[in-house]
Design a protein around this motif. Structure first.
Motif, short mmCIF file in Angstrom:
data_model
loop_
_atom_site.label_atom_id
_atom_site.label_comp_id
_atom_site.label_asym_id
_atom_site.label_seq_id
_atom_site.Cartn_x
_atom_site.Cartn_y
_atom_site.Cartn_z
N PRO A 2 -21.58 27.08 -88.52
CA PRO A 2 -22.62 27.60 -89.40
C PRO A 2 -22.37 27.18 -90.84
CG PRO A 2 -21.69 29.31 -88.01
CD PRO A 2 -20.84 28.11 -87.86
N THR A 3 -23.45 26.82 -91.52
CA THR A 3 -23.32 26.40 -92.92
C THR A 3 -24.28 27.14 -93.83
OG1 THR A 3 -24.87 24.59 -92.51
CG2 THR A 3 -22.53 24.10 -92.26
N ASP A 4 -24.96 28.18 -93.30
CA ASP A 4 -25.91 28.92 -94.12
C ASP A 4 -25.23 29.54 -95.33
OD1 ASP A 4 -27.74 28.29 -92.26
OD2 ASP A 4 -27.85 30.27 -91.32
N SER A 132 -23.58 46.15 -93.10
CA SER A 132 -22.88 44.92 -92.78
C SER A 132 -23.89 43.78 -92.84
CB SER A 132 -22.24 44.99 -91.38
OG SER A 132 -23.24 45.20 -90.39
N ASP A 133 -23.41 42.58 -92.62
CA ASP A 133 -24.35 41.46 -92.55
C ASP A 133 -25.20 41.57 -91.30
OD1 ASP A 133 -24.13 39.74 -94.83
OD2 ASP A 133 -22.12 39.18 -94.16
N GLY A 144 -22.26 32.95 -90.08
CA GLY A 144 -21.58 32.10 -91.05
C GLY A 144 -20.13 32.51 -91.24
N PRO A 145 -19.33 31.65 -91.85
CA PRO A 145 -17.89 31.95 -92.03
C PRO A 145 -17.62 33.13 -92.94
CG PRO A 145 -18.51 29.94 -93.21
CD PRO A 145 -19.68 30.30 -92.35
N THR A 252 -10.72 23.66 -92.40
CA THR A 252 -12.05 24.05 -91.97
C THR A 252 -12.08 25.50 -91.49
OG1 THR A 252 -12.55 21.79 -91.28
CG2 THR A 252 -13.94 23.53 -90.36
N THR A 253 -13.09 26.25 -91.91
CA THR A 253 -13.28 27.61 -91.44
C THR A 253 -14.21 27.57 -90.23
OG1 THR A 253 -12.98 28.51 -93.66
CG2 THR A 253 -14.09 29.91 -92.06
N TRP A 254 -13.70 27.98 -89.08
CA TRP A 254 -14.43 27.83 -87.84
C TRP A 254 -15.24 29.07 -87.46
CZ3 TRP A 254 -14.55 23.32 -84.96
CH2 TRP A 254 -13.69 22.31 -85.40
#
Length: 526
Positions: A2-4, A132-133, A144-145, A252-254
């Motif tokens: 995810p890159t949002d 929360s999200d 997302g991360p 990298t954050t997975w």
């Protein structure tokens, strides 16, 4: 991956939060109301992350609680006037100022999840609201991360195994949205909650303010924010997920649960430093994962991590609840991030996990609890006399516990840790002179061939705790059955041997170690 770009977290505005609290209470936006509105079929489906029955059940309902649930949990767009009715004191403008909603063509949509939460503890009933999200169920997108999770299964488990005795100072390490810190506030004089994520701390601040609870928030990695401090209780659901790391790219954050370390080294690092932050009589309760390279030695990694704790006089107990193979583990966490097997990202992500675990020859991954306790000054052997010997090394126990019995786990685990400390300095003569008592939930189960008198197998079975089952012979079963506190353990064993013509010395050497085990597991109490 995810890159949002994440939406800003909610804001702590005292007047607006007070109005929101009043509106949520007036609308009966509670767990009980939600269950009633959904009904059993829709509630069960929602638990499986199927929102369709919930949408169908709630759509025609004008109840303020139904509107709030559709908006904040299901991600539905609702009419502005519906939200004005549901939140009459705060109003839609106030909800926008708090960062809870945003307007869209005469309607509003949620920017966060805001859900009721209920629980029961020693202080009574809990009724909170937790922000929360938005989940992937509401957004239909992978997480997302920087995602801040609500109250999930791991949070509930950790809350359930945490002791609730009154204490002075508690640390919630890696607090996320703050649910463990909120629980701790009910039995602690002061609660410190830390997280590396500024976003998580913003949600924790909002949740504390919304529920009118005071906690101290600090930003930083692991134990850095509490350097030099000690605590009576440390509770942690750390970012323990083992995520892919390669020599070419280890940054990298997975996943939103990513701890940013290779393998399970984050827990190794944390457990190296954590014992130094336990006050006398203080305990730590954590969740964790560990890599298993040899299935015959599943506890090799936790034992290595806790060597320094033992040298520092801290007792430790590792309980493995389940294991997964590498493919299962990869699937668990890729799916947990909101990516399903039809998504183009599925195959490369699962492949990256498998490559990473294969490089370290990981055969299985264990899931479970890690409990630590620094003996109290009143515990046997916890502190040396002025010119006496040094304190004893800490005891280390590892155990696989696939089942769960009835009753609360937290008191059971706390009693087990105390028993480990007591037994560490109790030799066999002192144990034989004690007057232990069989726990009320322990029963004897005998397996017989039909028509035969003599049992093929005798088991002592625990109803509470982890529903343990211990194989027993006639002498052990008879001894445990007679432990009512009237006679010493040695006297009971002597009487059993006289009745069965067994050798007393041999029986003592065989039964006493098992009784020690039964005391730690709560099947017998001192």
């Amino acid at each position: 991956m995810p890159t949002d770009v994440p939406i800003d977290p909610p804001r702590v505005l005292p007047e607006e939060i007070a109005a929101l609290r009043a509106d949520l209470a007036a609308s009966s936006y509670t767990s009980a109301t939600v269950e009633q509105l959904l009904g059993p079929v829709a509630a069960s489906a929602l638990g499986r992350e199927n929102p369709v029955p919930a949408h169908r059940a709630l759509a025609p309902l004008p109840d303020p609680a139904a509107v709030l649930l559709r908006l904040f949990t299901l991600g539905a767009v609702v009419a502005r006037d519906q939200l004005e009715t549901a939140l009459p004191t705060l109003g839609v403008d106030g909800a926008e100022r708090l960062g809870l909603v945003t307007p869209t063509d005469g309607s509003v949509r949620a920017l966060v999840d805001l859900a009721p939460y209920s629980a029961q503890d020693d202080a009574g009933q809990i009724g909170w609201w937790i922000a929360s999200d938005l989940s992937e169920l509401a957004t239909s997108r992978p997480l997302g991360p920087e995602h801040v999770l609500g109250v999930g299964g791991a949070s509930l488990t950790l809350a359930r195994i945490t002791p609730r005795a009154p204490v002075r100072k508690v640390l919630d390490l890696g607090c996320g949205g703050g649910i463990q810190a909120l629980h701790a506030s009910r039995h602690a004089e002061h609660v410190v909650a830390t997280d590396l994520s500024e976003r998580a701390l913003s949600f924790a601040a909002f949740n504390a303010a919304l529920n009118d609870i005071k906690i101290e928030l600090r930003q930083g990695s692991l134990l850095e924010p509490v350097t030099g401090e000690s605590f009576d209780l440390i509770v942690s659901n750390p970012p323990f997920v083992i995520t892919p790391r390669t020599p070419e790219d280890d940054s990298t954050t997975w996943t939103y649960r990513d701890g940013g370390r290779a393998g399970d080294t984050l827990l190794a690092e944390l457990l190296h430093d954590l014992p130094g932050h336990l006050a006398q009589g203080g305990s730590a309760v954590m969740l964790g994962n560990w890599e298993i390279t040899d299935p015959e030695s599943w506890d090799a990694h936790p034992r290595t991590w806790l060597q320094d704790a033992g040298a520092d006089g801290v007792d430790a107990w590792v309980l493995q609840r389940e294991q997964e193979d590498p493919a299962q583990y990869a699937e668990t966490w890729v799916r947990d991030g909101g990516i399903i097997d039809r998504d183009p990202q599925w195959a490369p992500l699962v492949g990256a996990w498998l490559d990473d675990l294969e490089r370290r020859e990981v055969a299985r991954i264990g899931f479970g609890y890690l409990l630590l306790r620094r003996p109290d000054a009143a515990d046997p052997g916890s502190a040396p006399a002025a010119s006496g010997p040094a304190p004893r090394p800490g005891a280390l126990r590892t155990e696989q516990v696939p089942a769960t019995g009835s009753g609360a786990l937290a008191p059971h685990l706390a009693a087990g840790l105390r028993a480990m400390s007591t037994l560490a300095d109790l030799d066999d003569a002192a144990l034989a002179a004690a007057r232990p008592v069989r726990a009320e939930d322990v029963v004897e189960r005998r397996h017989l061939t039909p028509g035969e008198w003599d049992p093929m197998l005798i088991e002592l079975v625990q109803g509470a705790g982890f529903a343990r089952s211990v194989r027993a012979d006639q002498q052990l079963a008879a001894t445990v059955g007679a432990l009512d506190g009237t006679l010493t353990l040695g006297q009971v064993i002597g009487a059993v041997c006289a009745l069965t013509d067994a050798d007393e010395e041999e029986t003592l050497s065989r039964v006493l170690p098992v009784v020690r085990e039964l005391i730690i597991t709560g099947m017998v109490t001192l």
